[in-house]
Design an enzyme around this catalytic site. Structure first.
Site, PDB file in Angstrom:
ATOM      1  N   ASP B  95       0.748  -1.194   0.092  1.00  0.00           N
ATOM      2  CA  ASP B  95      -0.164  -0.012  -0.102  1.00  0.00           C
ATOM      3  C   ASP B  95       0.884   1.284  -0.084  1.00  0.00           C
ATOM      4  OD1 ASP B  95       1.099  -0.063   2.596  1.00  0.00           O
ATOM      5  OD2 ASP B  95      -0.779   0.479   3.513  1.00  0.00           O
ATOM      6  N   GLU B  96       1.984   1.352  -0.485  1.00  0.00           N
ATOM      7  CA  GLU B  96       3.012   2.237  -0.289  1.00  0.00           C
ATOM      8  C   GLU B  96       3.843   2.360  -1.701  1.00  0.00           C
ATOM      9  OE1 GLU B  96       5.190   4.058   3.402  1.00  0.00           O
ATOM     10  OE2 GLU B  96       5.498   1.989   2.774  1.00  0.00           O
TER      11      GLU B  96
END
Lengths: 372, 400
Positions: B95-96
């Protein structure tokens, strides 16, 4: 127990026990050598429970008996003593006193009560010249698997037949097959096959080296053990259990391409080129073209190398990858000057043999290629 | 991405919106929180906290099972959006991501405009909120995106890095965890600004090489370990592992071996995804009393096949397990990648080739129908829920 023995005899026999003695002492007494004195000899026994050796040498025995002392320490010490006679006397506390010239030493020992018994040798199966035995071993032992988990491959298959002996070893990537004709194989009274552990093979070679060229090993086997008696020395090993792979299925029957090579040329070329092969995989590429065999290596960190040798090769061009070490293992042990390299295609096993009538069936070495 | 797992769960169940949600499992289960919604975080729940602790802090929270497949799918969508903004995208975790925007001004305009465009497009295409940090170094970008949460955009203007960082807690610096934080606190260093005032040599003496990196970081520079590499420079994983904690300790082989088989399948799948062959296989075994052993074995022929991994792992287990002792956790870890050349097998080549084809087919089925579509018979009874984790705040990022 008390006896006197010459330093030379003691050192020689003790040295033979060193390869057998446990180095990692899980059971302390296994790092000891068992000394037994009776009538006019002393016998020395060492074992790691898998492999055992019993040797003996003449001695003047004053008092019969038995005791154990650390094998490594005893040899290290005795070696340093001056040439001459050594007197060993075991004391009530299991220690032994060693006197030689002006040296007086006491070495800590352990009671023989807890020393394991070696099994008794059963009826003889064959008498094998030690020279033959050690030559079979030398030409196969490098192919034994070093992976402990593949325990059926941690030794070589020994087949004893009146027509001659066969020894086969493999690690799953290459396989070495040797046979000795009836003439070299000695007296065989029955067919027998067994898996001989790697460590026993190494000790057999040492044993053979310490004997004369004509020495003969008396061979026997029971359900669990193999016995090799050479003169006053006996090596006993536990058999490896399990099924050895069907080697006959592995020996190729349908090679189409053959290159004949000068052993020294190809060996030296591979040794040089392999200096620039990847250190882990040891991969080299071998290219077969008309009348020439070329070898290439390259490694990202170190560089690259190539070399070619002449060869009577007439087939289509073929490039195939091999582990250089596997090829060198074979080329370093064969006695003949010429070898043949037989191939089918890039993905099938290659086979190396000594070239020539009568020798090419005696030694066959099958190597699987590497994907390149 | 903002509260990524929770946001994804909300897409599937809009009734969760705005409520305290804990992703990771049931409150009475073993295991840890994978993610918590902002509402749940208000109660002190955070990821990596045991589920039971989370329940104590916030009993009214809605506990949902994690769905790693959904997160991976959304993560791919996120990646597609990012790729349309810059060719240099590095997914630091599920998620990054980091984008190198160098040279895109004529396409996307000045930084703030580009960031807003990205922010909007992300919302349009994935229906998910994200936060964007803009800076001249990855480190500051990472910290500023954290400060921008939730759903914000923050630009640290070049030259202002030190001023931006100075009032922040040292814990905000990626790489500073509990231990370093404590060590710094004993020195009286609480804010990044305090850290920046120190002499480099002092930090080096106190913390070694890591101290030098710390000194650089406090000034907003990319320094130390992962931050030294370029964005988009694919390094690939150094090892691959999967672990499973049993809900109740077990000494039952009928439960243990299928679990090992299942873990080997998961590891094998990832090896094949990355096109890697492992030379070393390692078993991790944790008993009921938390004593943990790891046992490794090297294999002469590197492998990526589930069956071969399982053979080794089972052997390691049988050799090393204290028979009858309760097992809490099992793990399978592989490393030591082999290069391209592969030694072929004398006897097993045919079998090897067949397994390779069979597993390639199984992988294609999993791609289409999900991870549990097909499994080794040995692993059937070991079917447990896979867990996924968002990137913890303190870490720079971990490759997928």
């Amino acid at each position: 127990m008390e006896f006197t023995v010459s330093k030379t005899d003691l050192v020689r026999e003790l040295s033979l026990s060193q390869g057998v003695v446990e180095k990692k002492t899980t059971i302390p007494i296994l790092s000891n050598v068992l000394l037994e004195a009776s009538s006019d000899r002393i016998s020395l026994t060492a074992t790691d429970l898998e492999l055992g050796i019993r040797c003996s040498c003449p001695a003047r025995v004053k008092k019969e008996g038995a005791g154990t002392v650390p094998a490594r320490k005893l040899l290290d010490f005795v070696r340093l003593l001056p040439e001459g006679d050594i007197t060993m006397k075991f004391l009530d506390n299991h220690w032994a006193s060693i006197t030689c010239g002006r040296s007086k030493t006491r070495i800590a020992g352990m009671s023989r009560e807890s020393y394991p018994e070696l099994p008794q040798m059963p009826a003889k199966i064959a008498d094998i010249p030690v020279k033959t035995l050690s030559s079979l071993i030398a030409r196969t032992q490098f192919a034994i698997s070093m992976e402990e988990s593949r325990f059926t491959l941690n030794g070589a298959l020994l087949i004893i037949r009146p027509e001659g002996l066969i020894m086969v070893a493999t690690d799953g990537h290459r396989l070495a097959f040797v046979q000795a004709g009836a003439g070299e194989s000695g007296q065989v009274s029955q067919n027998y096959r067994a898996l001989v552990p790697r460590k026993a093979m190494a000790e057999l070679v040492k044993l053979a080296d310490s004997e004369g060229a004509d020495a003969v090993a008396t061979f026997a086997g029971d359900d669990n053990h193999l016995f090799f008696q050479v003169g006053h020395r006996m090596l006993i090993t536990r058999k490896l259990t399990g099924n050895f792979p069907d080697y006959e299925r592995v020996l190729p029957k349908d090679h189409t391409l053959t290159a004949r090579l000068q052993k020294e040329e190809i060996r030296a070329a591979i040794e040089r080129v392999a200096q620039f092969a990847d250190e882990r995989s040891r991969a080299i590429r071998v290219q077969f073209t008309t009348n020439e065999v070329r070898i290439f290596s390259s490694s990202v960190e170190m560089g690259e190398s190539e070399e070619s040798v002449n060869s009577e090769y007439q087939g289509p061009d073929l490039e195939i990858g091999f582990n250089a070490q596997y090829l060198l293992d074979f080329l370093r042990v064969i006695a003949q000057d010429q070898v043949t390299f037989e191939l089918k295609d890039q993905k099938s096993a290659g086979e190396l043999r000594p070239a020539g009538e009568g020798v090419s069936d005696q030694y066959r070495y099958v190597v699987m290629p590497m994907r390149i | 991405m903002d509260a990524f797992f929770v946001s994804v769960e909300e897409l599937f169940d809009p009734s969760l919106k705005g409520k305290p949600v804990v992703v990771g499992g049931r409150p009475n289960e073993r295991g840890v929180v994978s993610a918590a919604s902002y509402a749940a975080r208000a109660f002190g729940v955070h990821s990596a906290m045991p589920l039971r602790t989370a329940y104590k802090l916030c009993p009214q929270a809605i506990f949902v099972d994690g769905h790693p497949e959904r997160y991976r799918e959304c993560s791919h969508q996120v990646y597609d959006v990012l790729r349309s903004f810059s060719p240099l995208v590095e997914m630091a975790s599920i998620d990054e991501a980091y984008l190198d925007m160098t040279g895109t001004e004529r396409l996307h305009g000045p930084p703030m405009r580009a960031a807003h465009k990205l922010h909007q497009k992300m919302k349009d295409q994935t229906k998910l909120n994200c936060s964007v940090g803009i800076a001249a170094s990855r480190l500051v970008a990472k910290i500023s995106s954290d400060q921008a949460k939730p759903n914000g955009v923050l630009w640290v203007i070049p030259g202002q890095e030190a001023a931006f960082l100075a009032p922040l807690d040292v814990r905000k610096v990626p790489g500073v965890g509990k231990v370093t934080e404590k060590n710094l606190h004993t020195l009286g260093i609480r804010k990044v600004g305090d850290l920046a005032l120190l002499d480099d040599a002092f930090l080096e003496q106190r913390f070694g090489k890591w101290g030098m990196a710390l000194a650089g970081k406090s000034r907003g520079l990319d320094a130390g370990g992962w931050f030294d590499s370029e964005i988009g420079a694919e390094e690939g994983p150094k090892s691959i592992s999967h672990e499973h904690t049993f809900n109740e300790d077990t000494a039952d082989m009928a439960q243990i071996e299928p679990t090992l088989a299942r873990l080997c399948e998961m590891v094998g799948r990832r090896l094949r995804e990355h096109g890697l062959h492992a030379r070393t296989v390692q078993l991790k075994l944790r008993y009921s009393d938390f004593s943990t052993i790891t046992r490794a074995q090297s294999i002469s022929r590197a492998t990526q096949l589930d069956t071969e991994l399982f053979e080794r792992i089972r052997e390691l287990f049988r050799h090393n397990w204290k028979e009858g002792a309760g097992v809490r956790l099992l793990g399978v870890h592989v490393s030591g990648w082999a290069d391209g050349e592969q030694q072929l097998d004398l006897m097993d080549e045919g079998r090897h080739e067949k397994w390779k084809q069979a597993l390639a087919a199984a992988d294609r089925m999993r791609d289409r129908f999900g991870e549990s579509a097909v499994s080794l018979a040995a692993g059937l009874r070991g079917n447990f829920r896979e867990r996924a984790h968002e990137n913890p705040v303190g870490l720079p990022g971990k490759k997928k």
